[in-house]
Write a protein that holds these residues in place. Structure first.
Motif, PDB file in Angstrom:
ATOM      1  N   LYS A  46       0.828  -1.212   0.000  1.00  0.00           N
ATOM      2  CA  LYS A  46       0.000   0.000   0.000  1.00  0.00           C
ATOM      3  C   LYS A  46       0.859   1.256   0.000  1.00  0.00           C
ATOM      4  O   LYS A  46       0.497   2.271  -0.619  1.00  0.00           O
ATOM      5  N   ALA A  47       1.996   1.226   0.673  1.00  0.00           N
ATOM      6  CA  ALA A  47       2.873   2.393   0.690  1.00  0.00           C
ATOM      7  C   ALA A  47       3.322   2.759  -0.726  1.00  0.00           C
ATOM      8  O   ALA A  47       3.455   3.942  -1.058  1.00  0.00           O
ATOM      9  N   ILE A  48       3.530   1.766  -1.562  1.00  0.00           N
ATOM     10  CA  ILE A  48       3.900   2.022  -2.954  1.00  0.00           C
ATOM     11  C   ILE A  48       2.693   2.534  -3.730  1.00  0.00           C
ATOM     12  O   ILE A  48       2.795   3.493  -4.503  1.00  0.00           O
ATOM     13  N   TYR A  49       1.536   1.931  -3.516  1.00  0.00           N
ATOM     14  CA  TYR A  49       0.324   2.389  -4.213  1.00  0.00           C
ATOM     15  C   TYR A  49      -0.002   3.845  -3.874  1.00  0.00           C
ATOM     16  O   TYR A  49      -0.480   4.593  -4.718  1.00  0.00           O
ATOM     17  N   ASP A  50       0.269   4.230  -2.635  1.00  0.00           N
ATOM     18  CA  ASP A  50      -0.040   5.599  -2.206  1.00  0.00           C
ATOM     19  C   ASP A  50       0.784   6.642  -2.963  1.00  0.00           C
ATOM     20  O   ASP A  50       0.424   7.820  -2.988  1.00  0.00           O
ATOM     21  N   GLN A  51       1.867   6.202  -3.582  1.00  0.00           N
ATOM     22  CA  GLN A  51       2.720   7.123  -4.336  1.00  0.00           C
ATOM     23  C   GLN A  51       2.245   7.302  -5.779  1.00  0.00           C
ATOM     24  O   GLN A  51       2.732   8.190  -6.484  1.00  0.00           O
ATOM     25  N   HIS A  52       1.332   6.463  -6.219  1.00  0.00           N
ATOM     26  CA  HIS A  52       0.854   6.562  -7.590  1.00  0.00           C
ATOM     27  C   HIS A  52       0.043   7.844  -7.779  1.00  0.00           C
ATOM     28  O   HIS A  52      -0.711   8.245  -6.898  1.00  0.00           O
ATOM     29  N   TYR A  61      -3.170   9.956 -18.871  1.00  0.00           N
ATOM     30  CA  TYR A  61      -3.696   8.737 -18.259  1.00  0.00           C
ATOM     31  C   TYR A  61      -5.009   8.323 -18.920  1.00  0.00           C
ATOM     32  O   TYR A  61      -5.268   7.145 -19.142  1.00  0.00           O
ATOM     33  N   ARG A  62      -5.831   9.297 -19.280  1.00  0.00           N
ATOM     34  CA  ARG A  62      -7.080   8.988 -19.974  1.00  0.00           C
ATOM     35  C   ARG A  62      -6.807   8.379 -21.352  1.00  0.00           C
ATOM     36  O   ARG A  62      -7.520   7.467 -21.779  1.00  0.00           O
ATOM     37  N   ARG A  63      -5.786   8.862 -22.038  1.00  0.00           N
ATOM     38  CA  ARG A  63      -5.430   8.266 -23.332  1.00  0.00           C
ATOM     39  C   ARG A  63      -5.000   6.816 -23.153  1.00  0.00           C
ATOM     40  O   ARG A  63      -5.357   5.940 -23.950  1.00  0.00           O
ATOM     41  N   PHE A  64      -4.219   6.578 -22.094  1.00  0.00           N
ATOM     42  CA  PHE A  64      -3.795   5.215 -21.782  1.00  0.00           C
ATOM     43  C   PHE A  64      -5.014   4.307 -21.559  1.00  0.00           C
ATOM     44  O   PHE A  64      -5.125   3.225 -22.125  1.00  0.00           O
ATOM     45  N   LEU A  65      -5.960   4.772 -20.755  1.00  0.00           N
ATOM     46  CA  LEU A  65      -7.135   3.964 -20.434  1.00  0.00           C
ATOM     47  C   LEU A  65      -8.115   3.856 -21.598  1.00  0.00           C
ATOM     48  O   LEU A  65      -8.921   2.917 -21.646  1.00  0.00           O
TER      49      LEU A  65
END
Length: 216
Positions: A46-52, A61-65
């Motif tokens: 979770k500590a890594i996810y919190d950095q996203h 990011y929308r283009r990626f998705l």
């Protein structure tokens, strides 16, 4: 000694090793996975996810998705009910599917732990950059199948393993929260086993459709 976390077979062979982790491969479904004792704890994860920083308003990011939102939207029809599984703290894909006119529920183990949505049945379920993080992939896979109505779609995004040579220099394996690595062969195995239509779009989008004759 080991069993595959996805198909539970025991024919497991060494695949690759780097300075931090050892990678094994199931000879049945071809899944490559991190040796289980070398996974992070949930707190470390979770500590890594919190950095996203994946904002729903980030155009990149929308283009990626859009690589999954557009083809999935073309296939599911209008005004459908979906679930964004593992949506993270900023559920951008859910927002994009809502903009298409769909109703989208959210679930994320850390950020949207609304377990009641897992009792519903959906026209589509999405999981973008999720499946490579799972410690119990078979359990989650079966959960996804139960969430899908007959004829419903499962939309996934994950980078695919090609071969050992490519894996040895692959940046994707260097993320310590990535513990599973799927190939086309892995998804072909799952599709055949579970009677799913399968379509690959580009290098990292996988669409699967549940049979209309599925009674569960």
């Amino acid at each position: 000694m080991y069993t595959c976390p996805l198909c539970n077979e025991s024919d497991i062979q060494f695949y690759w090793e780097d300075k931090r982790r050892q990678y094994l491969q199931c000879q049945c479904c071809k899944l490559v996975f991190v040796e289980p004792s070398q996974r992070l704890s949930s707190e470390q994860e979770k500590a890594i996810y919190d950095q996203h920083e994946n904002s729903p308003n980030d155009e990149g990011y929308r283009r990626f998705l859009s690589r999954i939102a557009d083809p999935l939207g073309e296939r599911i029809g209008e005004n459908k009910h979906g679930l964004d599984f593992g949506c993270g703290p900023g559920p951008a894909l859910a927002m994009m599917m809502r903009e298409q006119g769909h109703l989208v529920d959210l679930f994320d183990l850390y950020y949207y732990p609304e377990i009641e949505v897992l009792d519903n049945r959906y026209d589509f379920v999405t999981a973008t950059e999720v499946i490579e993080h799972l410690y119990q992939p078979n359990e989650v896979w079966q959960q996804w199948l139960k969430l899908l109505k007959p004829g419903a779609w499962l939309g996934l995004m994950t980078k695919l393993v090609r071969d050992v040579e490519a894996f040895s220099t692959w940046h994707y394996k260097n993320d310590q929260t990535h513990v599973l690595f799927f190939s086309r062969a892995t998804f072909e195995y799952l599709a055949e086993r579970d009677n799913l239509e399968l379509e690959f779009i580009g290098n990292d989008v996988i669409l699967l459709r549940k049979s209309n004759h599925e009674s569960t």
